[in-house]
Design an enzyme around this catalytic site. Structure first.
Site, mmCIF file in Angstrom:
data_model
loop_
_atom_site.group_PDB
_atom_site.id
_atom_site.type_symbol
_atom_site.label_atom_id
_atom_site.label_comp_id
_atom_site.label_asym_id
_atom_site.label_seq_id
_atom_site.Cartn_x
_atom_site.Cartn_y
_atom_site.Cartn_z
ATOM 1 N N TYR A 62 -3.963 3.788 7.531
ATOM 2 C CA TYR A 62 -5.242 3.061 7.653
ATOM 3 C C TYR A 62 -6.123 3.744 8.693
ATOM 4 C CZ TYR A 62 -2.285 -0.456 5.385
ATOM 5 O OH TYR A 62 -1.423 -1.093 4.556
ATOM 6 N N TYR B 284 -2.415 -2.367 -10.779
ATOM 7 C CA TYR B 284 -2.512 -2.155 -9.329
ATOM 8 C C TYR B 284 -1.823 -3.298 -8.564
ATOM 9 C CZ TYR B 284 -4.445 -2.026 -4.640
ATOM 10 O OH TYR B 284 -4.559 -2.033 -3.271
ATOM 11 N N VAL C 28 1.229 -3.724 3.970
ATOM 12 C CA VAL C 28 1.165 -5.011 4.667
ATOM 13 C C VAL C 28 2.455 -5.828 4.548
ATOM 14 C CG1 VAL C 28 -1.343 -5.357 4.660
ATOM 15 C CG2 VAL C 28 0.011 -6.089 2.701
ATOM 16 N N LYS D 274 0.632 3.449 -3.026
ATOM 17 C CA LYS D 274 -0.556 4.259 -3.320
ATOM 18 C C LYS D 274 -0.259 5.760 -3.275
ATOM 19 C CE LYS D 274 -3.734 0.770 -1.390
ATOM 20 N NZ LYS D 274 -4.486 0.375 -0.173
ATOM 21 N N SER E 58 0.795 -1.235 0.000
ATOM 22 C CA SER E 58 0.000 0.000 0.000
ATOM 23 C C SER E 58 0.826 1.284 0.000
ATOM 24 C CB SER E 58 -0.928 0.021 1.206
ATOM 25 O OG SER E 58 -2.032 -0.810 0.974
HETATM 26 N N1 GLN Z 1 -2.136 -5.471 -2.320
HETATM 27 C C1 GLN Z 1 -2.873 -5.253 -1.126
HETATM 28 C C2 GLN Z 1 -4.358 -5.179 -1.401
HETATM 29 O O1 GLN Z 1 -4.763 -4.591 -2.367
HETATM 30 C C3 GLN Z 1 -2.396 -3.991 -0.444
HETATM 31 C C4 GLN Z 1 -2.699 -4.131 0.946
HETATM 32 C C5 GLN Z 1 -2.023 -3.165 1.842
HETATM 33 O O2 GLN Z 1 -0.800 -2.980 1.912
HETATM 34 N N2 GLN Z 1 -2.854 -2.640 2.698
HETATM 35 O O3 GLN Z 1 -5.146 -5.694 -0.641
#
Ligand code: GLN
Length: 323
Positions: free
Chosen positions: A241, A189, A259, A67, A64
C-alpha cells in the site's frame, strides 16, 4: 547465534506476540471476527525446508495478496505488452481503493491498487465465469501445492457492500479500460479476495517466486519464468500500500499484504516468508507481520540491496537441526 532457525522463529514469535498495536479490519463483519492474538510465521527455503511457529494452519482470506498472483496469470494469458496497455506499474501515493485513473492513458496506476487489480482480473481468460474462477484456483494450487476454498460469507459480503469497487469498475468501463462483462469480473475479483489460505500457503507462494516460479516442494511450475521478475517488481514497488517505499527502504523484499492479516514476502533465490496476524496498522499492513519481516531482513541480511555482513549466518542456521 540462536540454537537453530526454528529457535530463532520461536523467539521472535514470543517477543512480537506481546505487541498489541493495530486494529483488526472491520469493513465487513466477517473480518472483524478474527482474533487479534492469532499469529503465525512460516518460512520455506528454496530447497523446500519448512520452518514454522504459531497459527500456520489457520485459514483466513487472502484479500489483496491475491492481486500479485493474479497479475502473473494475466501476464501469462495476455502477454506483457497487452497487460501494460491496460494497467500501469507506477506506485501511487493514493489509498488502495482510490478512484483515480491516469489523465492521459486512463490506465489504473498499478495492479496492486483496487482499480488496477480489477482491470487485471478482467484479463483472466476462460470460457465462462466458472471456468475463469477454476483457472484462478488452479493457479493458486500450483503455488501452494494444495487446493483452495472460498469463504462464501466474505465473498457475498464484499459483493453486497463493494459499492466503491463497483464505482471504480464502471469508471474504467466508461474509458474502455475493462470489458463489458464487468459484473462477472467483479464477482471474480471478490471471489479471489475471499480465497482461504494459511501462513504456510503464503510462505510457499513466496518460496515459489524465490525459486524462479517453481514450487520447491512439488516441483510444479506456477508462473512462466519470464514473468517472475514482473510480479516481484510490482510487489517491491507497490505491494505494501502506501508504505511500499518505506518497506523497500527498511525491509527490501518484494512483498504483498492483505486486510485479512497476511503478508507474503520473497527473499529471491533464498526463501519465502508467510505471516498471519490480523491487527493492521494505519496503512493497512499487519503490525506483527511487518515486524517479523523487518527482523528477518535485518538479522539475516535479506534486503535485496544489502551489502554488509548479516548478524547471523542463514545458510548455517538453516542446516542446524532443531534441538
Ligand atoms: N477485498 C478488498 C477490497 O477490494 C481487498 C482489500 C485489501 O486487502 N486491501 O477492498
Amino acid at each position: 547465534m540462536p540454537a537453530s532457525f526454528s529457535a530463532y522463529l520461536r523467539d521472535i514469535h514470543t517477543s512480537l506476540g506481546g505487541l498489541n498495536d493495530g486494529v483488526v479490519a472491520n469493513y465487513i463483519p466477517e473480518l472483524a471476527l478474527a482474533r487479534s492474538d492469532w499469529f503465525g510465521i512460516s518460512v520455506i527455503a528454496t530447497n523446500g525446508k519448512t520452518f514454522e511457529v504459531g497459527d500456520c494452519d489457520r485459514p483466513f482470506t487472502i484479500q489483496s495478496i491475491s492481486k500479485a498472483f493474479v497479475y502473473g496469470l494475466a501476464l501469462e494469458d495476455r502477454g506483457r505488452d497487452y497487460v501494460n496497455s491496460k494497467v500501469s506499474v507506477e506506485p501511487t501515493g493514493e489509498a488502495f481503493n482510490a478512484i483515480v485513473l491516469d489523465e492521459v492513458t486512463n490506465r489504473p496506476s498499478n495492479p496492486m491498487v483496487n482499480s488496477g487489480a480489477i482491470a487485471t482480473t478482467d484479463l483472466i481468460d476462460g470460457k465462462d465465469a466458472a471456468d475463469r474462477l477454476k483457472r484462478m484456483l488452479e493457479m493458486f494450487e500450483r503455488y501452494t501445492g494444495r487446493s483452495h476454498d472460498i469463504n462464501v460469507p466474505v465473498f457475498l459480503s464484499e459483493k453486497t457492500t463493494g459499492h466503491r469497487n463497483r464505482a471504480i469498475s464502471h469508471l474504467m468501463l466508461n474509458f474502455g479500460m475493462v470489458s463489458d462483462r464487468i459484473e462477472e469480473t467483479l464477482d471474480l475479483y471478490f471471489q479471489q479476495c475471499a480465497i482461504l489460505v494459511t501462513a504456510r500457503d503464503l510462505a510457499m507462494m513466496a518460496a515459489t517466486l524465490a525459486n524462479g516460479g517453481v514450487n520447491p516442494v512439488t516441483g510444479v511450475r506456477a508462473l512462466d519464468s519470464q514473468y517472475v521478475k514482473d510480479v516481484q517488481s510490482v510487489m517491491f514497488t507497490t505491494g505494501m500500500y502506501d508504505y511500499s517505499g518505506e518497506w523497500a527502504y527498511r525491509i527490501g523484499l518484494p512483498a504483498k499484504s492483505g486486510v485479512g492479516g497476511g503478508i507474503t514476502a520473497v527473499a529471491p533465490n533464498c526463501l519465502g516468508i508467510g505471516t498471519f496476524s490480523p491487527p493492521l496498522d494505519a496503512k493497512g499492513n499487519s503490525v506483527r507481520g511487518t515486524q517479523v519481516c523487518e527482523a528477518l531482513s535485518r538479522d539475516f541480511g535479506l534486503h535485496v540491496f544489502s551489502a554488509g555482513r548479516p548478524r547471523y549466518d542463514l545458510a548455517r542456521l538453516l542446516e542446524t537441526p532443531d534441538e
